[in-house]
Design a protein around this motif. Structure first.
Motif, mmCIF file in Angstrom:
data_model
loop_
_atom_site.group_PDB
_atom_site.id
_atom_site.type_symbol
_atom_site.label_atom_id
_atom_site.label_comp_id
_atom_site.label_asym_id
_atom_site.label_seq_id
_atom_site.Cartn_x
_atom_site.Cartn_y
_atom_site.Cartn_z
ATOM 1 N N GLY A 1 68.691 29.358 13.823
ATOM 2 C CA GLY A 1 68.592 27.950 14.193
ATOM 3 C C GLY A 1 69.908 27.441 14.749
ATOM 4 O O GLY A 1 70.279 26.296 14.515
ATOM 5 N N TYR A 2 70.619 28.274 15.472
ATOM 6 C CA TYR A 2 71.928 27.920 16.006
ATOM 7 C C TYR A 2 71.850 26.706 16.918
ATOM 8 O O TYR A 2 70.955 26.599 17.745
ATOM 9 N N ARG A 3 72.789 25.830 16.770
ATOM 10 C CA ARG A 3 72.939 24.678 17.645
ATOM 11 C C ARG A 3 74.399 24.637 18.078
ATOM 12 O O ARG A 3 75.284 24.944 17.283
ATOM 13 N N PRO A 4 74.679 24.245 19.315
ATOM 14 C CA PRO A 4 76.076 24.154 19.750
ATOM 15 C C PRO A 4 76.893 23.305 18.794
ATOM 16 O O PRO A 4 76.489 22.212 18.424
ATOM 17 N N GLU A 5 78.011 23.827 18.378
ATOM 18 C CA GLU A 5 78.946 23.153 17.469
ATOM 19 C C GLU A 5 78.288 22.802 16.138
ATOM 20 O O GLU A 5 78.749 21.926 15.426
ATOM 21 N N GLY A 6 77.170 23.426 15.811
ATOM 22 C CA GLY A 6 76.524 23.188 14.533
ATOM 23 C C GLY A 6 75.872 21.827 14.416
ATOM 24 O O GLY A 6 75.577 21.378 13.320
ATOM 25 N N ARG A 7 75.652 21.135 15.511
ATOM 26 C CA ARG A 7 75.069 19.792 15.465
ATOM 27 C C ARG A 7 73.553 19.876 15.325
ATOM 28 O O ARG A 7 72.913 20.701 15.975
ATOM 29 N N PRO A 8 72.959 19.006 14.536
ATOM 30 C CA PRO A 8 71.497 18.990 14.410
ATOM 31 C C PRO A 8 70.840 18.555 15.721
ATOM 32 O O PRO A 8 71.445 17.890 16.563
ATOM 33 N N ALA A 9 69.562 18.895 15.873
ATOM 34 C CA ALA A 9 68.829 18.579 17.102
ATOM 35 C C ALA A 9 68.788 17.069 17.360
ATOM 36 O O ALA A 9 68.860 16.628 18.508
ATOM 37 N N ALA A 10 68.688 16.263 16.322
ATOM 38 C CA ALA A 10 68.629 14.808 16.512
ATOM 39 C C ALA A 10 69.931 14.272 17.105
ATOM 40 O O ALA A 10 69.917 13.392 17.970
ATOM 41 N N VAL A 11 71.053 14.823 16.678
ATOM 42 C CA VAL A 11 72.350 14.397 17.214
ATOM 43 C C VAL A 11 72.462 14.808 18.676
ATOM 44 O O VAL A 11 72.919 14.033 19.527
ATOM 45 N N LEU A 12 72.024 16.026 19.004
ATOM 46 C CA LEU A 12 72.069 16.481 20.390
ATOM 47 C C LEU A 12 71.155 15.638 21.276
ATOM 48 O O LEU A 12 71.509 15.316 22.416
ATOM 49 N N ALA A 13 69.988 15.253 20.764
ATOM 50 C CA ALA A 13 69.077 14.397 21.533
ATOM 51 C C ALA A 13 69.720 13.045 21.805
ATOM 52 O O ALA A 13 69.590 12.488 22.897
ATOM 53 N N GLU A 14 70.424 12.514 20.833
ATOM 54 C CA GLU A 14 71.119 11.231 21.007
ATOM 55 C C GLU A 14 72.213 11.346 22.067
ATOM 56 O O GLU A 14 72.397 10.441 22.882
ATOM 57 N N LEU A 15 72.912 12.452 22.079
ATOM 58 C CA LEU A 15 73.978 12.657 23.059
ATOM 59 C C LEU A 15 73.439 12.792 24.479
ATOM 60 O O LEU A 15 74.154 12.513 25.444
ATOM 61 N N ARG A 16 72.181 13.256 24.614
ATOM 62 C CA ARG A 16 71.592 13.425 25.948
ATOM 63 C C ARG A 16 71.138 12.114 26.567
ATOM 64 O O ARG A 16 70.875 12.051 27.755
ATOM 65 N N LYS A 17 71.021 11.053 25.777
ATOM 66 C CA LYS A 17 70.559 9.773 26.308
ATOM 67 C C LYS A 17 71.577 9.236 27.316
ATOM 68 O O LYS A 17 72.780 9.418 27.152
#
Length: 126
Positions: free
Chosen positions: A75-91
């Motif tokens: 379940g690797y995510r860049p920099e260990g960030r959860p999917a919800a945080v990454l989705a927020e950053l994409r906005k």
């Protein structure tokens, strides 16, 4: 040669230039299409140079693929960030507001038809 070009960069540039010199649009090294080429076809050498350069840059392809599989399995995510945080950053973010500061030259306003933003001492104090 410039000081900022390393030996690795030079080797890569050489391999790219030689590969393009011999052939363009060559099949991947050791693929069925590559194996069907005549032994003297320049595309065979170009593909071999391309594969050697990729090996130099990235190492073992099987090892790299295994690393990707392991990373996806954990379940690797860049920099260990959860999917919800990454989705927020994409906005979409609001555009940056240009602001002139003391000591800096005037800032040309993009799309402003030659207008510049300048620092005004009186406006800054207000």
């Amino acid at each position: 040669m410039n000081d900022h070009i390393s030996a690795d960069d030079f080797a890569g540039l050489w391999a790219d230039a030689r590969g393009l010199y011999f052939a363009q649009g060559f099949p991947p090294y050791a693929s069925p299409a590559w194996q069907q080429l005549h032994p003297d076809d320049p595309a065979r050498l170009a593909a071999a140079l391309d594969a050697a350069e990729k090996w130099r840059k990235y190492g073992d392809e099987e090892g790299l693929l295994q690393w990707f599989m392991d990373a996806l399995g954990r379940g690797y995510r860049p920099e260990g960030r959860p999917a919800a945080v990454l989705a927020e950053l994409r906005k979409p973010q609001p555009p940056h507001q240009l602001q002139a500061t003391p000591g800096w030259p005037p800032i040309r306003i993009p799309g402003g038809r030659g207008r510049y933003l300048t620092y005004d001492e009186g406006r800054a104090a207000a």
